[in-house]
Design a protein around this motif. Structure first.
Motif, PDB file in Angstrom:
ATOM      1  N   ASN A  12      54.226  28.398  33.112  1.00  0.00           N
ATOM      2  CA  ASN A  12      54.473  29.770  32.644  1.00  0.00           C
ATOM      3  C   ASN A  12      53.220  30.342  31.979  1.00  0.00           C
ATOM      4  OD1 ASN A  12      57.400  28.690  32.661  1.00  0.00           O
ATOM      5  ND2 ASN A  12      57.682  30.853  32.147  1.00  0.00           N
ATOM      6  N   HIS A  54      63.099  39.699  31.954  1.00  0.00           N
ATOM      7  CA  HIS A  54      64.435  39.282  32.411  1.00  0.00           C
ATOM      8  C   HIS A  54      64.944  38.173  31.506  1.00  0.00           C
ATOM      9  CE1 HIS A  54      61.823  36.408  34.471  1.00  0.00           C
ATOM     10  NE2 HIS A  54      62.856  35.678  34.856  1.00  0.00           N
ATOM     11  N   ASP A  58      63.023  30.536  30.154  1.00  0.00           N
ATOM     12  CA  ASP A  58      61.573  30.301  30.093  1.00  0.00           C
ATOM     13  C   ASP A  58      60.811  31.594  29.777  1.00  0.00           C
ATOM     14  OD1 ASP A  58      62.316  30.994  32.878  1.00  0.00           O
ATOM     15  OD2 ASP A  58      60.221  30.642  33.370  1.00  0.00           O
ATOM     16  N   HIS A  59      61.544  32.712  29.654  1.00  0.00           N
ATOM     17  CA  HIS A  59      60.935  33.999  29.277  1.00  0.00           C
ATOM     18  C   HIS A  59      61.425  34.512  27.923  1.00  0.00           C
ATOM     19  CE1 HIS A  59      59.263  34.678  33.413  1.00  0.00           C
ATOM     20  NE2 HIS A  59      60.123  33.694  33.609  1.00  0.00           N
ATOM     21  N   ASP A 129      58.867  37.686  36.955  1.00  0.00           N
ATOM     22  CA  ASP A 129      59.069  36.789  38.095  1.00  0.00           C
ATOM     23  C   ASP A 129      59.446  37.564  39.352  1.00  0.00           C
ATOM     24  OD1 ASP A 129      58.586  34.703  36.365  1.00  0.00           O
ATOM     25  OD2 ASP A 129      60.608  33.863  36.454  1.00  0.00           O
ATOM     26  N   HIS A 167      54.029  33.279  36.104  1.00  0.00           N
ATOM     27  CA  HIS A 167      53.838  31.865  36.461  1.00  0.00           C
ATOM     28  C   HIS A 167      52.542  31.657  37.242  1.00  0.00           C
ATOM     29  CE1 HIS A 167      57.867  30.227  35.428  1.00  0.00           C
ATOM     30  NE2 HIS A 167      58.284  31.455  35.696  1.00  0.00           N
TER      31      HIS A 167
HETATM   32 FE    FE Z   1      60.233  32.256  35.082  1.00  0.00          FE
END
Ligand code: FE
Ligand code: ZN
Length: 239
Positions: A12, A54, A58-59, A129, A167
């Motif tokens: 990331n 979003h 992981d965000h 993403d 990413h």
């Molecule tokens: Fe992601």
């Protein structure tokens, strides 16, 4: 506008965005709060805003620790569940960093509420993403038609626009692109460049609209059904 990558997890990038004139700083998609806070501190930047593209963890996983530590205001897609959200965003809304103004566009496909943030005067877009260098996000929630439309909206930005993706997927994407368009010299050249960068663990981002128009097979797909076929092929591609 100064934009700095903060690597997190396996691949990331969290983006720190700093405006010199106002000394304001925003962080885009702080999946890892400690990583974002640490880099901001090293630079003497005070994070005042979180911008999410979003809901994926992981965000957004660091949203609350960033908010608790800094008092940052959190803006993100109004149609998704965003930890600590203060300002729900939708198509046509604006965000601000000092005197800089960004606009929100909805880019469904990876998730249904996914947004991108576009600073037209700076020639900068944060695309999460949705679009990756030479690739695109997986379709977890949306349809191929939605994702194809979202990519086309990004590809229609001025060709010098710098695209900040979330990413480091460029090398794997480049290998698939070379497989998908074996006769495309721009893809072959970019694959070699990206391979060289990754051999030295260097970042391959941001990309530009011009580069993506020339080398991203998903952007270059003629229609949504060609796009869907490519996306399916990529999902099972092993380089
Ligand atoms: Fe992601
Ligand atoms: Zn995601």
């Amino acid at each position: 506008m100064e934009i700095v990558p903060v690597p997190a997890f396996a691949d990331n990038y969290i983006w720190l965005v700093h405006d010199d004139a106002s000394r304001e700083t925003a962080v885009v998609d702080p999946g890892d709060g400690a990583a974002a806070l640490g880099e901001a501190k090293r630079r003497g930047w005070a994070i005042g805003q979180v911008w999410n593209t979003h809901w994926h963890r992981d965000h957004t996983g660091g949203n609350l620790v960033v908010k608790e530590t800094t008092g940052a205001r959190i803006s993100g897609p109004g149609g998704e569940t965003i930890p600590g959200i203060d300002v729900p965003l939708a198509e046509g809304d604006t965000i601000r960093l000092g005197r800089r103004v960004g606009r929100v566009i909805e880019v469904p496909g990876h998730t249904l509420g996914h947004i991108a943030l576009i600073f037209d005067e700076d020639g900068v877009a944060f695309v999460g993403d949705t679009l990756f260098a030479m690739g695109c996000g997986r379709l977890f929630e949306g349809t191929p038609e939605q994702m194809y439309g979202s990519l086309q909206r990004l590809a229609e930005l001025p060709e010098g626009t710098r695209l900040y993706c979330a990413h480091e997927y460029t090398l794997a994407n480049a290998r698939f692109a070379a497989h998908a368009e074996p006769g495309n010299g721009a893809i072959a050249r970019r694959l070699a460049e990206v391979q060289e960068l990754r051999d030295h663990f260097a970042i391959t981002l941001p990309t530009t609209v011009a580069q993506e128009r020339a080398t991203n097979p998903f952007v270059r797909a003629a229609n949504a059904s060609d796009f869907a076929a490519l996306r399916t092929a990529k999902d099972s591609f092993r380089s």
